[in-house]
Scaffold this motif. Sequence first.
Motif, short mmCIF file in Angstrom:
data_model
loop_
_atom_site.label_atom_id
_atom_site.label_comp_id
_atom_site.label_asym_id
_atom_site.label_seq_id
_atom_site.Cartn_x
_atom_site.Cartn_y
_atom_site.Cartn_z
N ALA A 1 0.84 -1.20 0.00
CA ALA A 1 0.00 0.00 0.00
C ALA A 1 0.87 1.25 0.00
CB ALA A 1 -0.92 -0.01 1.22
N ILE A 2 1.92 1.24 0.82
CA ILE A 2 2.82 2.39 0.90
C ILE A 2 3.54 2.60 -0.44
CG2 ILE A 2 5.03 3.16 1.92
CD1 ILE A 2 3.95 1.90 4.59
N SER A 3 3.95 1.50 -1.08
CA SER A 3 4.64 1.60 -2.37
C SER A 3 3.73 2.19 -3.44
CB SER A 3 5.16 0.24 -2.82
OG SER A 3 4.10 -0.58 -3.30
N GLU A 4 2.41 2.04 -3.24
CA GLU A 4 1.44 2.60 -4.18
C GLU A 4 0.89 3.95 -3.72
OE1 GLU A 4 -1.41 -0.60 -4.43
OE2 GLU A 4 -0.25 -1.64 -5.97
N LYS A 5 1.60 4.54 -2.75
CA LYS A 5 1.24 5.87 -2.24
C LYS A 5 -0.13 5.89 -1.55
CE LYS A 5 4.96 7.26 -4.41
NZ LYS A 5 6.24 7.28 -3.66
N LYS A 6 -0.48 4.77 -0.93
CA LYS A 6 -1.73 4.69 -0.18
C LYS A 6 -1.42 4.60 1.31
CE LYS A 6 -3.86 2.16 -4.00
NZ LYS A 6 -4.29 0.82 -4.47
N THR A 7 -2.39 4.94 2.13
CA THR A 7 -2.21 4.85 3.58
C THR A 7 -2.69 3.48 4.05
OG1 THR A 7 -2.59 7.22 3.83
CG2 THR A 7 -2.80 5.86 5.82
N PRO A 8 -1.82 2.69 4.71
CA PRO A 8 -2.24 1.37 5.19
C PRO A 8 -3.49 1.44 6.05
CG PRO A 8 0.12 1.62 5.43
CD PRO A 8 -0.41 2.96 5.01
N GLY A 9 -4.43 0.55 5.76
CA GLY A 9 -5.65 0.48 6.56
C GLY A 9 -6.81 1.25 5.97
N THR A 10 -6.54 2.14 5.02
CA THR A 10 -7.64 2.92 4.46
C THR A 10 -8.29 2.20 3.28
OG1 THR A 10 -6.11 4.13 3.02
CG2 THR A 10 -6.65 5.12 5.15
N GLU A 11 -7.51 1.38 2.57
CA GLU A 11 -8.05 0.58 1.49
C GLU A 11 -7.10 -0.57 1.22
OE1 GLU A 11 -7.79 2.41 -2.46
OE2 GLU A 11 -6.90 4.14 -1.46
N SER A 12 -7.58 -1.57 0.57
CA SER A 12 -6.74 -2.72 0.28
C SER A 12 -5.54 -2.31 -0.55
CB SER A 12 -7.55 -3.77 -0.47
OG SER A 12 -6.73 -4.87 -0.82
N GLY A 13 -4.35 -2.79 -0.16
CA GLY A 13 -3.15 -2.42 -0.88
C GLY A 13 -3.00 -3.14 -2.21
N VAL A 14 -3.53 -4.35 -2.32
CA VAL A 14 -3.30 -5.16 -3.52
C VAL A 14 -4.55 -5.92 -3.89
CG1 VAL A 14 -0.83 -5.46 -3.26
CG2 VAL A 14 -2.36 -6.93 -2.00
N ASN A 15 -4.55 -6.47 -5.12
CA ASN A 15 -5.64 -7.34 -5.59
C ASN A 15 -7.00 -6.70 -5.29
OD1 ASN A 15 -3.41 -8.91 -5.94
ND2 ASN A 15 -4.12 -10.64 -4.75
N ASN A 16 -7.14 -5.43 -5.63
CA ASN A 16 -8.26 -4.63 -5.12
C ASN A 16 -9.56 -4.82 -5.89
OD1 ASN A 16 -9.46 -2.84 -3.41
ND2 ASN A 16 -8.17 -1.09 -3.95
N GLU A 17 -10.62 -4.39 -5.24
CA GLU A 17 -11.96 -4.24 -5.80
C GLU A 17 -12.53 -5.55 -6.33
OE1 GLU A 17 -11.47 -0.95 -8.42
OE2 GLU A 17 -11.13 0.47 -6.79
N GLU A 18 -13.26 -5.48 -7.44
CA GLU A 18 -14.04 -6.64 -7.90
C GLU A 18 -13.17 -7.82 -8.31
OE1 GLU A 18 -17.19 -6.66 -7.33
OE2 GLU A 18 -17.02 -4.58 -6.65
N LEU A 19 -11.90 -7.55 -8.60
CA LEU A 19 -11.01 -8.62 -9.05
C LEU A 19 -10.40 -9.40 -7.88
CD1 LEU A 19 -9.08 -6.74 -11.89
CD2 LEU A 19 -11.01 -8.32 -12.13
N GLU A 20 -10.79 -9.08 -6.69
CA GLU A 20 -10.18 -9.67 -5.50
C GLU A 20 -10.17 -11.20 -5.55
OE1 GLU A 20 -8.01 -9.84 -2.45
OE2 GLU A 20 -8.70 -7.90 -3.13
N GLU A 21 -9.02 -11.78 -5.18
CA GLU A 21 -8.89 -13.23 -5.09
C GLU A 21 -8.33 -13.60 -3.72
OE1 GLU A 21 -9.76 -15.76 -6.96
OE2 GLU A 21 -10.52 -14.59 -8.64
N PHE A 22 -8.70 -14.78 -3.23
CA PHE A 22 -8.11 -15.30 -2.00
C PHE A 22 -6.61 -15.44 -2.25
CE2 PHE A 22 -7.19 -18.68 1.14
CZ PHE A 22 -7.82 -18.13 2.25
N PRO A 23 -5.75 -14.86 -1.39
CA PRO A 23 -4.33 -14.75 -1.72
C PRO A 23 -3.55 -16.06 -1.75
CG PRO A 23 -4.73 -13.98 0.51
CD PRO A 23 -6.08 -14.19 -0.12
N TYR A 24 -4.08 -17.12 -1.11
CA TYR A 24 -3.35 -18.39 -1.08
C TYR A 24 -3.46 -19.07 -2.44
CZ TYR A 24 -2.46 -17.80 3.86
OH TYR A 24 -2.01 -17.32 5.07
N LEU A 25 -2.33 -19.28 -3.07
CA LEU A 25 -2.29 -19.70 -4.48
C LEU A 25 -3.04 -20.99 -4.74
CD1 LEU A 25 -1.03 -18.93 -7.23
CD2 LEU A 25 0.93 -20.36 -6.62
N GLU A 26 -2.91 -21.96 -3.85
CA GLU A 26 -3.48 -23.28 -4.09
C GLU A 26 -4.92 -23.43 -3.60
OE1 GLU A 26 -0.84 -23.61 -0.33
OE2 GLU A 26 -0.88 -22.49 -2.22
#
Length: 313
Positions: free
Chosen positions: A81-106
């Motif tokens: 989130a910080i690398s994307e110039k966002k404030t941690p905790g205010t919005e998801s840092g990665v895999n955002n919005e409708e495209l969200e996926e459960f982060p565990y690959l398997e």
Amino acid sequence: MDKSRKKFVDVIDKATVDGSSLHCDERLFTYKGILYPVTLCSPETFKALESFEARSDDIILAGYPKSGTNWVSQILNDLIAISEKKTPGTESGVNNEELEEFPYLEVGDPEKYERMTRLPSPRFIVTHLRPENLPKSIFKSKAKILLLIRNPKDIAASFYHFSNRLAIFPSYETWDDFFVAFMTKKMTWGCYLEYLSKWNKYADEKNVMPITYEELKEDPVLGVKNIAAFFGISLTEEQLQLVVERSSFQSMKKNSQKTHGAFGNAFFRKGGVSDWKNLFSEDQNEKMDKAFEEHVGGTKLGRKLKYEVYCKA
């Protein structure tokens, strides 16, 4: 609750409800000689995973169950989130919005990997898999992998309590029953000592950074600094302190119902070191000590775990 956390909670809640209707013996299946939970994984998903295309800028966290992956996921999400110039905790840092996926690959359905092609970079990926069971593209792409390891006695103690609180896994009447399963390779995601041995072959790769649960506990500020540097993320002193505070056990346990739903307390039970001393018998200590030496004694990961410091009674 942001979308990334809602996805996590929904998946775990459904898997636990589905698992509660199954007998303990029905909760696991075997794929290529390793046990996995039927309510989270499937042979079809593993087959589809083989053709997954990794990107060189994927951010990957690899760790055996109960090694602290939920904790370090919090750190990595905030750093991204910080690398994307966002404030941690205010919005998801990665895999955002409708495209969200459960982060565990398997974990998920076989179509998950096609959907993941539409995720923006950097994609945050977590896995409990051994390296030989990961798609070949992960190593070909040279994506950076943070390899999280923890002393095996605390892994066993934590996994025992966790298994008895989530119907995703078989439950155990006694610690002795669990210890036998742990030492005879009857664990979900396979034998931990074999996991360490397999990953040790990659410990010297430039794109792999091994880090221990214990060193993060000893000095979380230095740990977060090192993780950020590995992934090329710049932090101000204020940002560093924010990430450290938000990822403290006290903070994560306090927010666990928001982040991990009804089972938050199962994910964040004690968050300490040496809880194994409350469970291991003298005989069990000897068996684990011998097995550790046989599998990873003298290796880079074996030395990094400081077994003499953390696993001797």
